[in-house]
Design a protein around this motif. Structure first.
Motif, PDB file in Angstrom:
ATOM      1  N   ASP A  18       0.832  -1.210   0.000  1.00 51.89           N
ATOM      2  CA  ASP A  18       0.000   0.000   0.000  1.00 51.89           C
ATOM      3  C   ASP A  18       0.865   1.258   0.000  1.00 51.89           C
ATOM      4  OD1 ASP A  18      -2.247  -1.603   0.019  1.00 51.89           O
ATOM      5  OD2 ASP A  18      -2.665  -1.309   2.166  1.00 51.89           O
ATOM      6  N   CYS A  19       1.935   1.238   0.792  1.00 48.90           N
ATOM      7  CA  CYS A  19       2.844   2.390   0.840  1.00 48.90           C
ATOM      8  C   CYS A  19       3.518   2.621  -0.508  1.00 48.90           C
ATOM      9  CB  CYS A  19       3.904   2.189   1.922  1.00 48.90           C
ATOM     10  SG  CYS A  19       3.288   2.365   3.593  1.00 48.90           S
ATOM     11  N   ILE A  20       3.939   1.534  -1.140  1.00 51.25           N
ATOM     12  CA  ILE A  20       4.580   1.651  -2.452  1.00 51.25           C
ATOM     13  C   ILE A  20       3.611   2.245  -3.464  1.00 51.25           C
ATOM     14  CG2 ILE A  20       5.500   0.306  -4.398  1.00 51.25           C
ATOM     15  CD1 ILE A  20       6.787  -1.545  -2.249  1.00 51.25           C
ATOM     16  N   GLN A  21       2.364   1.770  -3.464  1.00 54.95           N
ATOM     17  CA  GLN A  21       1.362   2.310  -4.389  1.00 54.95           C
ATOM     18  C   GLN A  21       1.103   3.786  -4.109  1.00 54.95           C
ATOM     19  OE1 GLN A  21       0.127   0.930  -7.145  1.00 54.95           O
ATOM     20  NE2 GLN A  21       1.575  -0.692  -6.661  1.00 54.95           N
ATOM     21  N   THR A  22       1.077   4.152  -2.834  1.00 53.54           N
ATOM     22  CA  THR A  22       0.874   5.552  -2.470  1.00 53.54           C
ATOM     23  C   THR A  22       2.039   6.405  -2.966  1.00 53.54           C
ATOM     24  OG1 THR A  22      -0.402   4.933  -0.526  1.00 53.54           O
ATOM     25  CG2 THR A  22       0.528   7.143  -0.538  1.00 53.54           C
ATOM     26  N   LEU A  23       3.261   5.907  -2.787  1.00 55.98           N
ATOM     27  CA  LEU A  23       4.435   6.648  -3.265  1.00 55.98           C
ATOM     28  C   LEU A  23       4.417   6.814  -4.781  1.00 55.98           C
ATOM     29  CD1 LEU A  23       7.279   5.172  -1.048  1.00 55.98           C
ATOM     30  CD2 LEU A  23       6.421   7.511  -1.025  1.00 55.98           C
TER      31      LEU A  23
ATOM     32  N   ILE B 121       3.635  10.449  -9.285  1.00 59.34           N
ATOM     33  CA  ILE B 121       2.962  10.827 -10.538  1.00 59.34           C
ATOM     34  C   ILE B 121       2.326  12.200 -10.393  1.00 59.34           C
ATOM     35  CG2 ILE B 121       0.991  10.266 -12.026  1.00 59.34           C
ATOM     36  CD1 ILE B 121       1.704   7.272 -11.499  1.00 59.34           C
ATOM     37  N   LEU B 122       1.646  12.418  -9.278  1.00 60.94           N
ATOM     38  CA  LEU B 122       1.005  13.717  -9.043  1.00 60.94           C
ATOM     39  C   LEU B 122       2.037  14.822  -8.923  1.00 60.94           C
ATOM     40  CD1 LEU B 122      -1.796  12.730  -6.513  1.00 60.94           C
ATOM     41  CD2 LEU B 122      -2.088  13.411  -8.893  1.00 60.94           C
ATOM     42  N   ALA B 123       3.140  14.546  -8.225  1.00 63.44           N
ATOM     43  CA  ALA B 123       4.180  15.563  -8.045  1.00 63.44           C
ATOM     44  C   ALA B 123       4.771  15.949  -9.390  1.00 63.44           C
ATOM     45  CB  ALA B 123       5.274  15.042  -7.113  1.00 63.44           C
ATOM     46  N   ASN B 124       5.036  14.963 -10.238  1.00 64.77           N
ATOM     47  CA  ASN B 124       5.572  15.276 -11.563  1.00 64.77           C
ATOM     48  C   ASN B 124       4.565  16.062 -12.382  1.00 64.77           C
ATOM     49  OD1 ASN B 124       8.029  14.053 -11.097  1.00 64.77           O
ATOM     50  ND2 ASN B 124       7.370  12.082 -11.874  1.00 64.77           N
TER      51      ASN B 124
END
Length: 101
Positions: free
Chosen positions: A34-39, A44-47
Motif C-alpha cells: 500500500d505504501c509503495i502504491q501511495t508513493l 505521478i502527481l508531483a511530476n
C-alpha cells in the motif's frame, strides 16, 4: 505421560506464535505494498504538478516577453515614425553594409 503433555503444550504454543508471526508478516507486506502504491501515486502527481508549475512559469514569462516586445515595437514606431518592419529592414541593410566594409 506428563513429559509428552508438556512437549505437546510447547508445540501448540510455538505453532500459535508462528501463526501470529505469519499473520503479522502478511499484514506488514500488505502495508508495504500500500505504501509503495501511495508513493507511486504521489510521484505521478508531483511530476504532473511540477510540469503544470513549470508550464505556468513559462507561459507567464512568454506573456511578459510578448508584452515587452509589443511595448518596444510601439516605442520604436513612435520615435522613428516608421513601421517596425521598415526599421528592421533598414537596420539589416546597415549591418550588411557595415559587414561589407
Amino acid at each position: 505421560m506428563s513429559g509428552k503433555t508438556y512437549d505437546l503444550k510447547n508445540e501448540i504454543e510455538a505453532r500459535e506464535l508462528f501463526d501470529l508471526q505469519a499473520e503479522k508478516i502478511k499484514n506488514l507486506k500488505k502495508e508495504l505494498d500500500d505504501c509503495i502504491q501511495t508513493l507511486i501515486s504521489v510521484s505521478i502527481l508531483a511530476n504532473g504538478d511540477e510540469n503544470i508549475v513549470i508550464g505556468n512559469f513559462v507561459d507567464s514569462r512568454l506573456s511578459k516577453f510578448a508584452k515587452t516586445h509589443e511595448n518596444v515595437t510601439k516605442y520604436i514606431e513612435k520615435v522613428t515614425g516608421k513601421n517596425i518592419d521598415v526599421v528592421l529592414a533598414e537596420n539589416a541593410a546597415l549591418e550588411q553594409a557595415e559587414g561589407d566594409l
